[in-house]
Design a protein around this motif. Structure first.
Motif, PDB file in Angstrom:
ATOM      1  N   TYR A 156       0.807  -1.215   0.000  1.00  0.00           N
ATOM      2  CA  TYR A 156       0.000   0.000   0.000  1.00  0.00           C
ATOM      3  C   TYR A 156       0.846   1.274   0.000  1.00  0.00           C
ATOM      4  O   TYR A 156       0.301   2.371  -0.085  1.00  0.00           O
ATOM      5  CB  TYR A 156      -0.953  -0.019   1.202  1.00  0.00           C
ATOM      6  N   TRP A 157       2.162   1.120   0.103  1.00  0.00           N
ATOM      7  CA  TRP A 157       3.053   2.272  -0.046  1.00  0.00           C
ATOM      8  C   TRP A 157       3.261   2.553  -1.530  1.00  0.00           C
ATOM      9  O   TRP A 157       3.466   1.628  -2.320  1.00  0.00           O
ATOM     10  CB  TRP A 157       4.426   1.999   0.567  1.00  0.00           C
ATOM     11  N   ASP A 158       3.268   3.821  -1.907  1.00  0.00           N
ATOM     12  CA  ASP A 158       3.790   4.190  -3.224  1.00  0.00           C
ATOM     13  C   ASP A 158       5.292   3.943  -3.230  1.00  0.00           C
ATOM     14  O   ASP A 158       5.964   4.016  -2.189  1.00  0.00           O
ATOM     15  CB  ASP A 158       3.526   5.669  -3.498  1.00  0.00           C
ATOM     16  N   ASP A 159       5.838   3.691  -4.408  1.00  0.00           N
ATOM     17  CA  ASP A 159       7.281   3.489  -4.514  1.00  0.00           C
ATOM     18  C   ASP A 159       8.058   4.697  -3.994  1.00  0.00           C
ATOM     19  O   ASP A 159       9.184   4.550  -3.502  1.00  0.00           O
ATOM     20  CB  ASP A 159       7.678   3.229  -5.974  1.00  0.00           C
ATOM     21  N   ASN A 160       7.441   5.865  -4.063  1.00  0.00           N
ATOM     22  CA  ASN A 160       8.096   7.095  -3.586  1.00  0.00           C
ATOM     23  C   ASN A 160       8.510   6.995  -2.127  1.00  0.00           C
ATOM     24  O   ASN A 160       9.488   7.620  -1.705  1.00  0.00           O
ATOM     25  CB  ASN A 160       7.143   8.288  -3.745  1.00  0.00           C
ATOM     26  N   ARG A 161       7.774   6.219  -1.353  1.00  0.00           N
ATOM     27  CA  ARG A 161       8.045   6.127   0.082  1.00  0.00           C
ATOM     28  C   ARG A 161       9.465   5.650   0.364  1.00  0.00           C
ATOM     29  O   ARG A 161      10.106   6.081   1.332  1.00  0.00           O
ATOM     30  CB  ARG A 161       7.034   5.170   0.733  1.00  0.00           C
ATOM     31  N   TRP A 162       9.999   4.791  -0.480  1.00  0.00           N
ATOM     32  CA  TRP A 162      11.294   4.187  -0.188  1.00  0.00           C
ATOM     33  C   TRP A 162      12.437   5.177  -0.355  1.00  0.00           C
ATOM     34  O   TRP A 162      13.543   4.924   0.110  1.00  0.00           O
ATOM     35  CB  TRP A 162      11.482   2.924  -1.032  1.00  0.00           C
ATOM     36  N   HIS A 163      12.154   6.338  -0.964  1.00  0.00           N
ATOM     37  CA  HIS A 163      13.168   7.398  -0.981  1.00  0.00           C
ATOM     38  C   HIS A 163      13.418   7.933   0.431  1.00  0.00           C
ATOM     39  O   HIS A 163      14.523   8.399   0.733  1.00  0.00           O
ATOM     40  CB  HIS A 163      12.739   8.545  -1.905  1.00  0.00           C
ATOM     41  N   ILE A 164      12.404   7.874   1.282  1.00  0.00           N
ATOM     42  CA  ILE A 164      12.597   8.271   2.680  1.00  0.00           C
ATOM     43  C   ILE A 164      13.519   7.282   3.373  1.00  0.00           C
ATOM     44  O   ILE A 164      14.436   7.660   4.105  1.00  0.00           O
ATOM     45  CB  ILE A 164      11.239   8.348   3.409  1.00  0.00           C
ATOM     46  N   ASP A 166      15.782   5.560   2.067  1.00  0.00           N
ATOM     47  CA  ASP A 166      17.128   5.803   1.527  1.00  0.00           C
ATOM     48  C   ASP A 166      17.663   7.181   1.870  1.00  0.00           C
ATOM     49  O   ASP A 166      18.765   7.538   1.438  1.00  0.00           O
ATOM     50  CB  ASP A 166      17.119   5.664   0.001  1.00  0.00           C
ATOM     51  N   GLU A 167      16.897   7.963   2.604  1.00  0.00           N
ATOM     52  CA  GLU A 167      17.280   9.333   2.967  1.00  0.00           C
ATOM     53  C   GLU A 167      17.649  10.162   1.743  1.00  0.00           C
ATOM     54  O   GLU A 167      18.623  10.908   1.721  1.00  0.00           O
ATOM     55  CB  GLU A 167      18.394   9.328   4.011  1.00  0.00           C
ATOM     56  N   TYR A 168      16.836  10.031   0.690  1.00  0.00           N
ATOM     57  CA  TYR A 168      16.930  10.813  -0.544  1.00  0.00           C
ATOM     58  C   TYR A 168      18.199  10.541  -1.353  1.00  0.00           C
ATOM     59  O   TYR A 168      18.533  11.328  -2.253  1.00  0.00           O
ATOM     60  CB  TYR A 168      16.812  12.308  -0.261  1.00  0.00           C
ATOM     61  N   ALA A 169      18.887   9.462  -1.061  1.00  0.00           N
ATOM     62  CA  ALA A 169      20.148   9.180  -1.744  1.00  0.00           C
ATOM     63  C   ALA A 169      19.973   9.023  -3.247  1.00  0.00           C
ATOM     64  O   ALA A 169      20.905   9.320  -4.015  1.00  0.00           O
ATOM     65  CB  ALA A 169      20.785   7.922  -1.154  1.00  0.00           C
ATOM     66  N   ARG A 170      18.804   8.576  -3.690  1.00  0.00           N
ATOM     67  CA  ARG A 170      18.578   8.354  -5.123  1.00  0.00           C
ATOM     68  C   ARG A 170      17.872   9.522  -5.802  1.00  0.00           C
ATOM     69  O   ARG A 170      17.610   9.471  -7.005  1.00  0.00           O
ATOM     70  CB  ARG A 170      17.773   7.064  -5.327  1.00  0.00           C
ATOM     71  N   LEU A 171      17.550  10.563  -5.047  1.00  0.00           N
ATOM     72  CA  LEU A 171      16.895  11.736  -5.628  1.00  0.00           C
ATOM     73  C   LEU A 171      17.947  12.765  -6.028  1.00  0.00           C
ATOM     74  O   LEU A 171      18.795  13.140  -5.218  1.00  0.00           O
ATOM     75  CB  LEU A 171      15.923  12.354  -4.628  1.00  0.00           C
ATOM     76  N   PRO A 172      17.922  13.228  -7.267  1.00  0.00           N
ATOM     77  CA  PRO A 172      18.957  14.162  -7.733  1.00  0.00           C
ATOM     78  C   PRO A 172      18.905  15.477  -6.968  1.00  0.00           C
ATOM     79  O   PRO A 172      17.837  15.976  -6.614  1.00  0.00           O
ATOM     80  CB  PRO A 172      18.607  14.353  -9.212  1.00  0.00           C
ATOM     81  N   PHE A 173      20.085  16.031  -6.756  1.00  0.00           N
ATOM     82  CA  PHE A 173      20.217  17.319  -6.057  1.00  0.00           C
ATOM     83  C   PHE A 173      21.328  18.102  -6.751  1.00  0.00           C
ATOM     84  O   PHE A 173      22.431  18.239  -6.231  1.00  0.00           O
ATOM     85  CB  PHE A 173      20.537  17.076  -4.581  1.00  0.00           C
ATOM     86  N   PRO A 174      21.029  18.629  -7.956  1.00  0.00           N
ATOM     87  CA  PRO A 174      22.064  19.246  -8.783  1.00  0.00           C
ATOM     88  C   PRO A 174      22.353  20.690  -8.406  1.00  0.00           C
ATOM     89  O   PRO A 174      22.191  21.621  -9.212  1.00  0.00           O
ATOM     90  CB  PRO A 174      21.458  19.137 -10.184  1.00  0.00           C
TER      91      PRO A 174
END
Length: 246
Positions: A156-164, A166-174
């Motif tokens: 029932y979690w969206d896949d987006n939840r797993w970025h939390i 991972d502590e945003y490690a896979r989210l770009p921060f350019p």
């Protein structure tokens, strides 16, 4: 890709049972910001970050896609709330000294949001993103909560939840001059408060929508027994990152 709204249905619970953020986070963040004219709190939810920023900035713009969440926000004279997505705003170019996103950036279209940040952030402005991971209580209760989070609620979690997780490690921060910080939120909660906090999870709302049942009841008795009478300390680990235009 449209920003997902997973919190309108439980906006009243969210306003009451979600944590706010420690003074240490703001003490770390604010000295990084050169000017204090205008701040944008993106995905403001019930306005808890916007209310703190209003103490330090002349004007705060606070946006969210949820009218139900905004209805819970404190009304202060230097905060302007409006419905807007993170990726497309009505703001003028180069208009903000600080942009904040608390426990929300993982729901965004990151390429579009980062482009919008580049458009509306002033040359010496700062972007700050932060979130908090799964809370801890004690060795007896933690496995129950983690199993509920990782296994029972997993479909029932969206896949987006797993970025939390991972502590945003896979989210770009350019962005340039990246700084990171770690903090802790400590609260004294009863078992009832803890169960109501679980009801603010997007996965719980999704389960309820699909099954017309409250999944928190699956662990309520066991958690209440393990918790015992009175309050226990709960600890949320908070992670944060800041950067500015290159």
């Amino acid at each position: 890709m449209a920003t997902l709204d997973r919190f309108s249905t439980q906006a009243d619970l969210y306003a009451r049972y979600r944590i706010d953020y420690p003074a240490e986070l703001y003490q770390w963040l604010l000295p990084q910001v050169a000017a204090r004219a205008r701040a944008w709190d993106c995905a403001t939810g019930n306005g808890q970050v916007a209310a703190v920023l209003a103490e330090h900035f002349a004007q705060v713009e606070a946006t969210d896609i949820s009218t139900a969440q905004l209805a819970q926000a404190p009304q202060l004279p230097n905060i302007h709330y409006q419905v807007a997505s993170a990726e497309r705003t009505p703001f003028a170019a180069a208009s903000f000294d600080l942009i904040t996103v608390a426990q929300a950036v993982h729901w965004f279209d990151m390429a579009a949001f980062n482009a919008e940040v580049r458009r509306v952030l002033r040359p010496d402005g700062v972007l700050a993103e932060w979130g908090y991971n799964l809370l801890t209580i004690n060795p007896e209760i933690d496995p129950l909560v983690r199993y509920f989070h990782d296994e029972t609620m997993r479909p029932y979690w969206d896949d987006n939840r797993w970025h939390i997780v991972d502590e945003y490690a896979r989210l770009p921060f350019p962005f340039a001059g990246v700084q990171t910080g770690r903090f802790a939120v400590r609260r004294q909660w009863s078992a009832e408060w803890m169960l109501n906090y679980l009801r603010t999870w997007s996965s719980v709302a999704s389960y309820q929508k699909q099954h017309q049942q409250d999944p928190v009841l699956l662990i309520a008795d066991e958690l209440t027994q393990l918790w015992g009478p009175g309050e226990r300390e709960v600890i949320f680990p908070v992670f944060a990152r800041t950067g500015h235009l290159q």
